[in-house]
Design an enzyme around this catalytic site. Structure first.
Site, short mmCIF file in Angstrom:
data_model
loop_
_atom_site.label_atom_id
_atom_site.label_comp_id
_atom_site.label_asym_id
_atom_site.label_seq_id
_atom_site.Cartn_x
_atom_site.Cartn_y
_atom_site.Cartn_z
N HIS A 17 0.85 -1.21 0.00
CA HIS A 17 0.00 0.00 0.00
C HIS A 17 0.88 1.26 0.00
O HIS A 17 0.66 2.18 -0.77
CB HIS A 17 -0.85 0.07 1.27
CG HIS A 17 -1.96 -0.93 1.38
ND1 HIS A 17 -2.16 -1.67 2.51
CD2 HIS A 17 -2.94 -1.28 0.52
CE1 HIS A 17 -3.23 -2.44 2.36
NE2 HIS A 17 -3.72 -2.24 1.15
N LYS A 41 -17.16 -6.19 5.16
CA LYS A 41 -15.94 -6.85 5.64
C LYS A 41 -15.90 -6.92 7.15
O LYS A 41 -16.54 -6.13 7.83
CB LYS A 41 -14.72 -6.09 5.09
CG LYS A 41 -14.64 -6.20 3.60
CD LYS A 41 -13.30 -5.79 3.06
CE LYS A 41 -13.22 -6.04 1.57
NZ LYS A 41 -11.93 -5.65 1.00
N ARG A 90 -1.80 -5.87 -8.56
CA ARG A 90 -0.81 -6.92 -8.28
C ARG A 90 -0.88 -7.97 -9.38
O ARG A 90 -0.54 -7.72 -10.50
CB ARG A 90 -1.05 -7.54 -6.90
CG ARG A 90 -0.61 -6.65 -5.77
CD ARG A 90 -1.22 -7.06 -4.48
NE ARG A 90 -2.67 -6.90 -4.53
CZ ARG A 90 -3.49 -7.11 -3.51
NH1 ARG A 90 -3.02 -7.51 -2.37
NH2 ARG A 90 -4.78 -6.90 -3.63
N SER A 128 -3.18 -7.47 2.84
CA SER A 128 -3.48 -7.35 4.27
C SER A 128 -3.87 -8.71 4.84
O SER A 128 -3.49 -9.04 5.97
CB SER A 128 -4.61 -6.34 4.50
OG SER A 128 -4.20 -5.06 4.10
P1 ADP Z 1 -9.73 -3.05 -0.98
O1 ADP Z 1 -10.50 -3.86 0.00
O2 ADP Z 1 -10.44 -1.81 -1.44
O3 ADP Z 1 -9.13 -3.83 -2.13
P2 ADP Z 1 -7.08 -3.00 0.15
O4 ADP Z 1 -6.66 -2.37 1.42
O5 ADP Z 1 -6.98 -4.48 0.05
O6 ADP Z 1 -8.53 -2.48 -0.11
O7 ADP Z 1 -6.24 -2.40 -1.06
C1 ADP Z 1 -6.26 -1.01 -1.33
C2 ADP Z 1 -5.51 -0.75 -2.63
O8 ADP Z 1 -4.15 -1.10 -2.49
C3 ADP Z 1 -6.03 -1.58 -3.81
O9 ADP Z 1 -5.95 -0.79 -4.97
C4 ADP Z 1 -5.08 -2.72 -3.89
O10 ADP Z 1 -5.00 -3.27 -5.20
C5 ADP Z 1 -3.78 -2.02 -3.51
N1 ADP Z 1 -2.80 -2.94 -2.98
C6 ADP Z 1 -2.94 -3.77 -1.92
N2 ADP Z 1 -1.80 -4.47 -1.73
C7 ADP Z 1 -0.93 -4.07 -2.70
C8 ADP Z 1 0.42 -4.44 -3.08
N3 ADP Z 1 1.08 -5.37 -2.41
N4 ADP Z 1 0.97 -3.82 -4.13
C9 ADP Z 1 0.28 -2.88 -4.82
N5 ADP Z 1 -0.98 -2.50 -4.54
C10 ADP Z 1 -1.58 -3.09 -3.50
#
Ligand code: ADP
Length: 171
Positions: A17, A41, A90, A128
């Site tokens: 993130h 969630k 990703r 996460s």
């Molecule tokens: P959501 O539930 O909205 O997907 P997340 O917290 O899982 O929320 O992810 C928020 C953003 O960060 C999303 O655009 C996700 O693709 C991106 N993201 C999460 N992990 C990574 C990572 N390891 N590398 C790049 N982008 C990531």
């Protein structure tokens, strides 16, 4: 002034993130990291805990602010006068869902673009939920999350049932 919104659950914020947020902060004038109050969630950290962790780890970046929001991401982005929603991509499996969401959002608010930044190879496997799985079983977190988040995860799990069940007296 070009503002973008980086929305997500951030439960908790990972190095993946942070990489996306910091790279967006280099390209745009202002980045709002928006923690979604998604009722579907079942989060490990409360909204205020997630916001606090993001505030702390993003303190050095002066054009990055942290907020939380209810409802549609495009409505929030419009309220904030954002030109775009920035998401990270990703693996291929992210693409289908993100593509669908971007089309839905464009349909609702055609003035808000969705932009994707490709993950760094070394963060491509980080999510996460993977972080929480590793934390629950006491694995190493230093290549997945910042030190502050590692501390919060360890603290959160120290009193949990799963942490306690490793103790043979509990079995
Ligand atoms: P959501 O539930 O909205 O997907 P997340 O917290 O899982 O929320 O992810 C928020 C953003 O960060 C999303 O655009 C996700 O693709 C991106 N993201 C999460 N992990 C990574 C990572 N390891 N590398 C790049 N982008 C990531």
């Amino acid at each position: 002034m070009r503002t973008v919104v980086c929305p997500g659950s951030f439960d908790p914020v990972t190095l993946g993130h942070l990489d996306i947020i910091v790279r967006a902060s280099v390209i745009f004038d202002r980045v709002i990291v928006a923690v979604s109050r998604n009722p579907i969630k079942n989060p490990m950290f409360s909204i205020s805990e997630r916001v606090e962790m993001l505030k702390e780890v993003l303190k050095p970046y002066h054009n990055v602010t942290i907020d939380s929001f209810d409802g549609l991401t495009v409505s929030y982005a419009t309220e904030q006068n954002a030109v775009a929603i920035v998401r990270g991509l990703r693996v291929i499996s992210d693409f289908e869902n993100e593509f669908r969401m971007a089309l839905i959002n464009k349909n609702i608010a055609c003035h808000v673009e969705t932009l994707f930044l490709m993950t760094r190879a070394e963060y491509s496997y980080i999510s996460s939920s993977a972080v929480k799985d590793v934390a629950i079983f006491g694995g190493p977190l230093d290549r997945l999350v910042p030190p502050l988040v590692e501390k919060k995860l360890r603290k959160k799990l120290s009193g949990s049932f799963i942490g306690g069940c490793c103790d043979s007296r509990e079995v």
